[in-house]
Design a protein around this motif. Structure first.
Motif, mmCIF file in Angstrom:
data_model
loop_
_atom_site.group_PDB
_atom_site.id
_atom_site.type_symbol
_atom_site.label_atom_id
_atom_site.label_comp_id
_atom_site.label_asym_id
_atom_site.label_seq_id
_atom_site.Cartn_x
_atom_site.Cartn_y
_atom_site.Cartn_z
ATOM 1 N N ASN A 1 2.423 9.518 -5.763
ATOM 2 C CA ASN A 1 2.750 10.853 -5.270
ATOM 3 C C ASN A 1 4.254 11.155 -5.330
ATOM 4 N N HIS A 2 4.948 10.474 -6.213
ATOM 5 C CA HIS A 2 6.409 10.614 -6.229
ATOM 6 C C HIS A 2 6.851 12.041 -6.526
ATOM 7 N N ALA A 3 6.033 12.801 -7.281
ATOM 8 C CA ALA A 3 6.424 14.174 -7.631
ATOM 9 C C ALA A 3 6.578 15.052 -6.388
ATOM 10 N N ARG A 4 5.898 14.688 -5.320
ATOM 11 C CA ARG A 4 5.991 15.458 -4.086
ATOM 12 C C ARG A 4 7.313 15.210 -3.368
ATOM 13 N N PHE A 5 7.990 14.134 -3.732
ATOM 14 C CA PHE A 5 9.240 13.773 -3.068
ATOM 15 C C PHE A 5 10.464 13.963 -3.952
ATOM 16 N N ASP A 6 10.247 14.000 -5.267
ATOM 17 C CA ASP A 6 11.375 14.164 -6.179
ATOM 18 C C ASP A 6 12.085 15.485 -5.940
ATOM 19 N N GLU A 7 13.373 15.500 -6.113
ATOM 20 C CA GLU A 7 14.147 16.736 -6.037
ATOM 21 C C GLU A 7 13.980 17.469 -7.359
ATOM 22 N N PRO A 8 13.392 18.683 -7.348
ATOM 23 C CA PRO A 8 13.122 19.375 -8.612
ATOM 24 C C PRO A 8 14.373 20.008 -9.206
ATOM 25 N N GLU A 9 14.319 20.269 -10.483
ATOM 26 C CA GLU A 9 15.390 21.034 -11.116
ATOM 27 C C GLU A 9 15.367 22.444 -10.540
ATOM 28 N N ARG A 10 16.550 23.026 -10.350
ATOM 29 C CA ARG A 10 16.665 24.356 -9.759
ATOM 30 C C ARG A 10 17.458 25.278 -10.669
ATOM 31 N N VAL A 11 17.167 26.574 -10.576
ATOM 32 C CA VAL A 11 17.872 27.570 -11.380
ATOM 33 C C VAL A 11 18.312 28.728 -10.491
ATOM 34 N N SER A 12 19.424 29.326 -10.868
ATOM 35 C CA SER A 12 19.913 30.549 -10.215
ATOM 36 C C SER A 12 20.028 31.620 -11.291
ATOM 37 N N PHE A 13 19.533 32.835 -10.997
ATOM 38 C CA PHE A 13 19.566 33.878 -12.012
ATOM 39 C C PHE A 13 19.553 35.252 -11.361
ATOM 40 N N LEU A 14 19.946 36.256 -12.163
ATOM 41 C CA LEU A 14 19.876 37.657 -11.763
ATOM 42 C C LEU A 14 18.705 38.298 -12.491
ATOM 43 N N ILE A 15 18.019 39.229 -11.815
ATOM 44 C CA ILE A 15 16.842 39.857 -12.417
ATOM 45 C C ILE A 15 16.710 41.288 -11.934
ATOM 46 N N THR A 16 16.396 42.193 -12.856
ATOM 47 C CA THR A 16 16.172 43.596 -12.510
ATOM 48 C C THR A 16 14.705 43.809 -12.166
ATOM 49 N N PRO A 17 14.359 44.950 -11.555
ATOM 50 C CA PRO A 17 12.950 45.217 -11.207
ATOM 51 C C PRO A 17 12.092 45.302 -12.468
ATOM 52 N N PRO A 18 10.780 45.057 -12.360
ATOM 53 C CA PRO A 18 9.893 45.146 -13.528
ATOM 54 C C PRO A 18 9.782 46.575 -14.041
ATOM 55 N N SER A 19 9.645 46.690 -15.342
ATOM 56 C CA SER A 19 9.486 47.995 -15.985
ATOM 57 C C SER A 19 8.770 47.780 -17.308
ATOM 58 N N ASP A 20 8.612 48.817 -18.094
ATOM 59 C CA ASP A 20 8.052 48.649 -19.435
ATOM 60 C C ASP A 20 9.140 48.105 -20.363
ATOM 61 N N GLU A 21 8.747 47.666 -21.551
ATOM 62 C CA GLU A 21 9.688 47.001 -22.458
ATOM 63 C C GLU A 21 10.810 47.937 -22.900
ATOM 64 N N ALA A 22 10.496 49.187 -23.226
ATOM 65 C CA ALA A 22 11.516 50.133 -23.688
ATOM 66 C C ALA A 22 12.569 50.388 -22.613
ATOM 67 N N THR A 23 12.113 50.544 -21.350
ATOM 68 C CA THR A 23 13.055 50.778 -20.260
ATOM 69 C C THR A 23 13.925 49.552 -20.037
ATOM 70 N N GLN B 1 0.828 -1.207 0.000
ATOM 71 C CA GLN B 1 0.000 0.000 0.000
ATOM 72 C C GLN B 1 0.866 1.263 0.000
ATOM 73 N N LEU B 2 1.879 1.268 0.847
ATOM 74 C CA LEU B 2 2.726 2.447 0.973
ATOM 75 C C LEU B 2 3.537 2.674 -0.294
ATOM 76 N N ARG B 3 4.033 1.601 -0.908
ATOM 77 C CA ARG B 3 4.782 1.752 -2.158
ATOM 78 C C ARG B 3 3.884 2.273 -3.274
ATOM 79 N N ALA B 4 2.653 1.764 -3.335
ATOM 80 C CA ALA B 4 1.724 2.217 -4.371
ATOM 81 C C ALA B 4 1.398 3.688 -4.187
ATOM 82 N N TRP B 5 1.184 4.100 -2.920
ATOM 83 C CA TRP B 5 0.897 5.513 -2.654
ATOM 84 C C TRP B 5 2.094 6.383 -3.005
ATOM 85 N N PHE B 6 3.293 5.924 -2.684
ATOM 86 C CA PHE B 6 4.505 6.685 -2.983
ATOM 87 C C PHE B 6 4.673 6.862 -4.486
ATOM 88 N N THR B 7 4.373 5.812 -5.243
ATOM 89 C CA THR B 7 4.484 5.892 -6.700
ATOM 90 C C THR B 7 3.517 6.924 -7.260
#
Length: 295
Positions: A159-181, A151-157
């Motif tokens: 709901n595995h997405a809740r336990f998987d280590e997700p892909e991660r990203v690191s980035f730099l970002i400026t404050p929001p503005s209009d496209e021209a700015t 039962q526990l293995r079936a439930w884990f299968t």
């Protein structure tokens, strides 16, 4: 001098046998004057009115026999012992335990009497506290059997997405503005002539789970960020506006292994199964009610 004493003196000074009445003996005059003085006291009126209200309510709404019985169960006493010291360094003495029990009994009496008089009507705080108490009792009565390994293995299968280590990203970002700015800021950054203010406002976002990007920045931003080469500035649109962005790193995710997370999975399964059974109990109670929705 008290009002009662002043009234007594006034009555004694004006007592006169010639007015057609015999003068009362001193003790009788004292009692009569005191009673008349008390009759004028607002507090006495309030107490009398309160007594009448309680008496009338008792006659019109006689309590059921069990409503006047308060049972201090072993489980209740044990709960006081368990919560007495969070660090579990000592248990309460008999005197301390008795004080907690007496306080609970007094609270229970006041609650029942107040509920009988309807003082809880229209009070959302009391309503919520009563509902929470019943919810706690329902949860306390739920008994979830230990799941089998299958039962526990079936439930884990499932709901595995809740336990998987997700892909991660690191980035730099400026404050929001209009496209021209944003495009002007991009040119300034590429030419290394951006203002000190823009540098101070540029944020570094580290190890952000990829699944969380859409909620924070919008689907378009998340998809665009993952298509970027690393260490290259560009402009991207989020749900808040346009930004200058540089993707610095991507860390691939990893699928979870049941053997590594079995205990955590068992705890989460138990919590969810308890909640499920408790909700089913509430649904059975709900079947006894007619729910109407005003248009």
């Amino acid at each position: 001098m008290s009002n009662a004493a002043q009234t007594f003196e006034g009555a004694s000074a004006h007592a006169n046998p010639r007015d057609g009445h015999s003068a009362l003996p001193a003790p009788a005059r004292s009692w009569g004057t005191a009673l008349r003085a008390l009759a004028r006291e607002p507090l006495l009126h309030f107490l009398a009115l309160g007594g009448l209200i309680f008496a009338a309510d008792a006659i019109l709404h006689p309590p059921a026999k069990d409503e006047k019985v308060i049972t201090v169960t072993k489980a209740l006493r044990q709960s006081f012992i368990d919560t007495f010291d969070e660090d579990k360094q000592r248990t309460p003495s008999e005197a301390e335990l008795q004080k907690m029990v007496e306080a609970w009994v007094a609270s229970e009496i006041l609650y029942r009497e107040g509920k009988a008089l309807g003082v809880d009507r229209g009070d959302e705080m009391i309503r919520d506290r009563v509902a929470f108490k019943l919810q706690y009792l329902i949860f306390d009565q739920v008994r979830v059997p230990k799941p089998s390994e299958e039962q526990l293995r079936a439930w884990f299968t499932e709901n595995h997405a809740r336990f998987d280590e997700p892909e991660r990203v690191s980035f730099l970002i400026t404050p929001p503005s209009d496209e021209a700015t944003a495009k002007r800021h991009l040119d300034d950054i590429r030419e290394q002539r951006e203002s000190e203010e823009l540098r101070d406002q540029t944020r570094a976002i580290l190890d952000r789970p990829v699944p969380s990007l859409s909620a924070a920045f919008g689907d378009q931003f998340g998809e665009g960020l993952l298509k970027l080469p690393t260490q290259q500035w560009t402009v991207l649109q989020s749900k808040d506006g346009w930004h200058v962005v540089r993707l610095d790193a991507r860390t691939p995710g990893a699928p979870a292994k049941f053997e590594d997370l079995r205990d955590d999975a068992a705890k989460i399964w138990h919590t969810e199964e308890t909640r499920k059974q408790a909700w089913e109990a509430v649904s059975r109670l709900k079947a006894n009610y007619t729910i109407r929705y005003e248009p």
